[in-house]
Design a protein around this motif. Structure first.
Motif, PDB file in Angstrom:
ATOM      1  N   UNK A  60       0.812  -1.214   0.000  1.00 46.96           N
ATOM      2  CA  UNK A  60       0.000   0.000   0.000  1.00 46.96           C
ATOM      3  C   UNK A  60       0.847   1.267   0.000  1.00 46.96           C
ATOM      4  N   UNK A  61       2.084   1.157   0.484  1.00 47.44           N
ATOM      5  CA  UNK A  61       2.917   2.345   0.663  1.00 47.44           C
ATOM      6  C   UNK A  61       3.710   2.675  -0.594  1.00 47.44           C
ATOM      7  N   UNK A  62       3.595   3.928  -1.011  1.00 42.74           N
ATOM      8  CA  UNK A  62       4.399   4.390  -2.145  1.00 42.74           C
ATOM      9  C   UNK A  62       5.710   4.995  -1.665  1.00 42.74           C
ATOM     10  N   UNK A  63       5.840   5.216  -0.368  1.00 44.50           N
ATOM     11  CA  UNK A  63       7.058   5.779   0.230  1.00 44.50           C
ATOM     12  C   UNK A  63       7.312   5.051   1.540  1.00 44.50           C
ATOM     13  N   UNK A  64       8.547   5.095   2.048  1.00 42.55           N
ATOM     14  CA  UNK A  64       8.843   4.395   3.302  1.00 42.55           C
ATOM     15  C   UNK A  64       7.994   4.907   4.454  1.00 42.55           C
ATOM     16  N   UNK A  65       7.769   4.039   5.440  1.00 37.73           N
ATOM     17  CA  UNK A  65       7.062   4.432   6.659  1.00 37.73           C
ATOM     18  C   UNK A  65       7.966   5.355   7.463  1.00 37.73           C
ATOM     19  N   UNK A  66       7.469   5.869   8.556  1.00 41.34           N
ATOM     20  CA  UNK A  66       8.175   6.882   9.326  1.00 41.34           C
ATOM     21  C   UNK A  66       9.293   6.275  10.178  1.00 41.34           C
ATOM     22  N   UNK A  67      10.274   7.130  10.473  1.00 39.23           N
ATOM     23  CA  UNK A  67      11.250   6.811  11.500  1.00 39.23           C
ATOM     24  C   UNK A  67      10.930   7.661  12.716  1.00 39.23           C
ATOM     25  N   UNK A  68      10.903   7.080  13.903  1.00 42.45           N
ATOM     26  CA  UNK A  68      10.472   7.795  15.114  1.00 42.45           C
ATOM     27  C   UNK A  68      11.611   7.925  16.106  1.00 42.45           C
ATOM     28  N   UNK A  69      11.739   9.130  16.690  1.00 37.66           N
ATOM     29  CA  UNK A  69      12.696   9.366  17.764  1.00 37.66           C
ATOM     30  C   UNK A  69      11.976  10.055  18.914  1.00 37.66           C
ATOM     31  N   UNK A  70      12.157   9.505  20.112  1.00 43.58           N
ATOM     32  CA  UNK A  70      11.641  10.143  21.324  1.00 43.58           C
ATOM     33  C   UNK A  70      12.756  11.010  21.883  1.00 43.58           C
ATOM     34  N   UNK A  71      12.488  12.314  22.050  1.00 41.68           N
ATOM     35  CA  UNK A  71      13.520  13.281  22.399  1.00 41.68           C
ATOM     36  C   UNK A  71      13.192  13.984  23.716  1.00 41.68           C
ATOM     37  N   UNK A  72      14.225  14.388  24.422  1.00 43.17           N
ATOM     38  CA  UNK A  72      14.037  15.086  25.694  1.00 43.17           C
ATOM     39  C   UNK A  72      15.132  16.128  25.866  1.00 43.17           C
ATOM     40  N   UNK A  73      14.920  17.037  26.837  1.00 47.85           N
ATOM     41  CA  UNK A  73      15.936  18.048  27.121  1.00 47.85           C
ATOM     42  C   UNK A  73      17.243  17.397  27.557  1.00 47.85           C
ATOM     43  N   UNK A  74      17.128  16.326  28.334  1.00 50.24           N
ATOM     44  CA  UNK A  74      18.315  15.619  28.836  1.00 50.24           C
ATOM     45  C   UNK A  74      18.208  14.155  28.466  1.00 50.24           C
ATOM     46  N   UNK A  75      18.667  13.783  27.286  1.00 49.37           N
ATOM     47  CA  UNK A  75      18.573  12.376  26.867  1.00 49.37           C
ATOM     48  C   UNK A  75      19.364  11.466  27.787  1.00 49.37           C
ATOM     49  N   UNK A  76      18.835  10.278  27.984  1.00 49.70           N
ATOM     50  CA  UNK A  76      19.505   9.307  28.844  1.00 49.70           C
ATOM     51  C   UNK A  76      19.160   9.433  30.306  1.00 49.70           C
ATOM     52  N   UNK A  77      18.387  10.453  30.669  1.00 51.29           N
ATOM     53  CA  UNK A  77      17.974  10.662  32.059  1.00 51.29           C
ATOM     54  C   UNK A  77      16.559  10.146  32.242  1.00 51.29           C
ATOM     55  N   UNK A  78      16.322   9.436  33.339  1.00 51.57           N
ATOM     56  CA  UNK A  78      14.997   8.886  33.601  1.00 51.57           C
ATOM     57  C   UNK A  78      13.974  10.005  33.779  1.00 51.57           C
ATOM     58  N   UNK A  79      12.835   9.863  33.119  1.00 49.60           N
ATOM     59  CA  UNK A  79      11.747  10.839  33.204  1.00 49.60           C
ATOM     60  C   UNK A  79      10.570  10.179  33.913  1.00 49.60           C
ATOM     61  N   UNK A  80      10.216  10.700  35.085  1.00 48.48           N
ATOM     62  CA  UNK A  80       9.068  10.154  35.804  1.00 48.48           C
ATOM     63  C   UNK A  80       7.788  10.475  35.047  1.00 48.48           C
ATOM     64  N   UNK A  81       6.924   9.466  34.873  1.00 49.18           N
ATOM     65  CA  UNK A  81       5.664   9.647  34.158  1.00 49.18           C
ATOM     66  C   UNK A  81       4.498   9.433  35.108  1.00 49.18           C
ATOM     67  N   UNK A  82       3.346   9.961  34.722  1.00 45.99           N
ATOM     68  CA  UNK A  82       2.137   9.744  35.506  1.00 45.99           C
ATOM     69  C   UNK A  82       1.841   8.250  35.540  1.00 45.99           C
ATOM     70  N   UNK A  83       1.572   7.731  36.722  1.00 45.58           N
ATOM     71  CA  UNK A  83       1.297   6.301  36.860  1.00 45.58           C
ATOM     72  C   UNK A  83       2.369   5.549  37.620  1.00 45.58           C
ATOM     73  N   UNK A  84       3.431   6.255  38.046  1.00 42.03           N
ATOM     74  CA  UNK A  84       4.413   5.610  38.902  1.00 42.03           C
ATOM     75  C   UNK A  84       5.488   4.833  38.177  1.00 42.03           C
ATOM     76  N   UNK A  85       5.840   5.235  36.969  1.00 39.85           N
ATOM     77  CA  UNK A  85       6.956   4.593  36.283  1.00 39.85           C
ATOM     78  C   UNK A  85       7.792   5.671  35.609  1.00 39.85           C
TER      79      UNK A  85
END
Length: 352
Positions: A60-85
């Motif tokens: 179905x695709x005429x072009x490649x699917x997306x590449x995704x990157x999750x980015x933060x101000x301080x990469x490699x540092x744990x980010x506390x999320x809602x829900x206790x993880x």
């Protein structure tokens, strides 16, 4: 090139076969912003749409699917999320600024007035100046506004934040009634689930209706929802009634008969209800009127037809049940914010 052998014979070597294929098209990079204290749903929506492997789209695709990157101000540092993880983003804001599409799924404590990260503001401006597509979900609109990207534009956010967004950034034309606003290179969406609507809209823009519909099916959501946020504002929880089965039956019947004339009375008969009762229960269940819903389904049915080179706009209008091409164009413009001809020019395969 030739080789001189000892006996004086000159031999021309056989040519070495070289496989020359078409240069692969570049992947469209999507970067999504992560921050401490974020709710994971909005981030998960972006990851689900753009980061998931999709073998069902083969062919179905005429072009490649997306590449995704999750980015933060301080990469490699744990980010506390809602829900206790906690989560860790591997990429930083430089990579966010270099992406083709940048998604901001929220900001810390939008109602509490916590300032947007200066690094994020700078990265958004850089990305926009490069020509990237900038997207916000829910409270992420505050980050786009802080970067000046919404000045003079129409934008939306969660209905709880709309008044505050307008107060803080008076140059933004805040529309609290829609699920998302597509302003070309800058797009904003309402509350969390509206992020699904906007992400599917991006897939539709990039890859067409068939691909967006396939992604929506895997998500188990409709490919396009009509109506705005007003239907969700302080709405009372409605008890499920037996007549709902009739509503569902009528909707299935309508989908199988879109090309036929559909009226309130015809829909009510298929649900075995009176016109008045049907209208009341349908609107309470779906947040929109029956005929408005029918129009939306007809528009959705027209998209794959417009993407094909076959058929004129007039023929497509008739095929999906509109009385005339003029009526089709009117409703198409209201729902899709473009014309059928412009949509076909942008998404049609093999259409001049």
């Amino acid at each position: 090139m030739v080789e001189q052998h000892a006996e004086g014979r000159i031999v021309t070597p056989e040519p070495v076969p070289v496989a020359i294929g078409r240069r692969p098209e570049p992947v469209h990079d999507v970067a999504v912003y992560a921050f401490p204290g974020m709710a994971p749903f909005e981030l998960g929506v972006v990851v689900e749409v753009f980061g998931l492997a999709r073998p069902e789209l083969t062919g179905l695709l005429a072009a490649p699917w997306y590449g995704l990157k999750v980015c933060a101000d301080r990469p490699g540092t744990a980010l506390d999320a809602v829900g206790g993880f906690a989560m860790v983003a591997r990429h930083g804001l430089d990579e966010l600024a270099a992406a083709d599409t940048v998604v901001v799924p929220g900001v810390p404590n939008a109602l509490g007035g916590v300032g947007v990260s200066p690094g994020l503001v700078a990265a958004l401006r850089t990305a926009h100046e490069r020509g990237a597509r900038i997207v916000s979900i829910c409270g992420g609109a505050f980050a786009l506004a802080a970067a000046g990207l919404l000045d003079g534009r129409e934008a939306t956010t969660h209905w709880r934040y709309a008044e505050l967004l307008q107060q803080r950034y008076p140059r933004v034309r805040v529309n609290p009634d829609v699920l998302y606003v597509d302003d070309g290179d800058v797009l904003t969406s309402a509350g969390s689930a509206a992020g699904i609507d906007l992400c599917l809209h991006l897939v539709r823009r990039d890859h067409g209706a068939k691909v967006a519909n396939s992604v929506a099916r895997r998500f188990v959501v409709p490919p396009h929802r009509d109506g705005g946020q007003a239907q969700f504002i302080e709405a009372a929880v409605r008890p499920v009634e037996e007549e709902d089965d009739g509503i569902a039956r009528s909707m299935q019947w309508a989908m199988a008969n879109l090309s036929s004339p559909l009226t309130i009375s015809a829909l009510a008969r298929s649900a075995r209800m009176s016109d008045r009762s049907y209208l009341r229960h349908f609107t309470a269940r779906n947040g929109t009127s029956p005929m408005r819903w029918v129009v939306t389904q007809r528009i959705a049915a027209s998209l794959p037809l417009l993407e094909s080179p076959e058929g004129t706009v007039e023929e497509i209008a008739a095929a999906v049940g509109f009385e005339s091409a003029a009526t089709f164009r009117h409703h198409f413009g209201r729902v899709m914010r473009t014309s059928p001809t412009a949509y076909r020019r942008g998404f049609g395969h093999g259409v001049a």
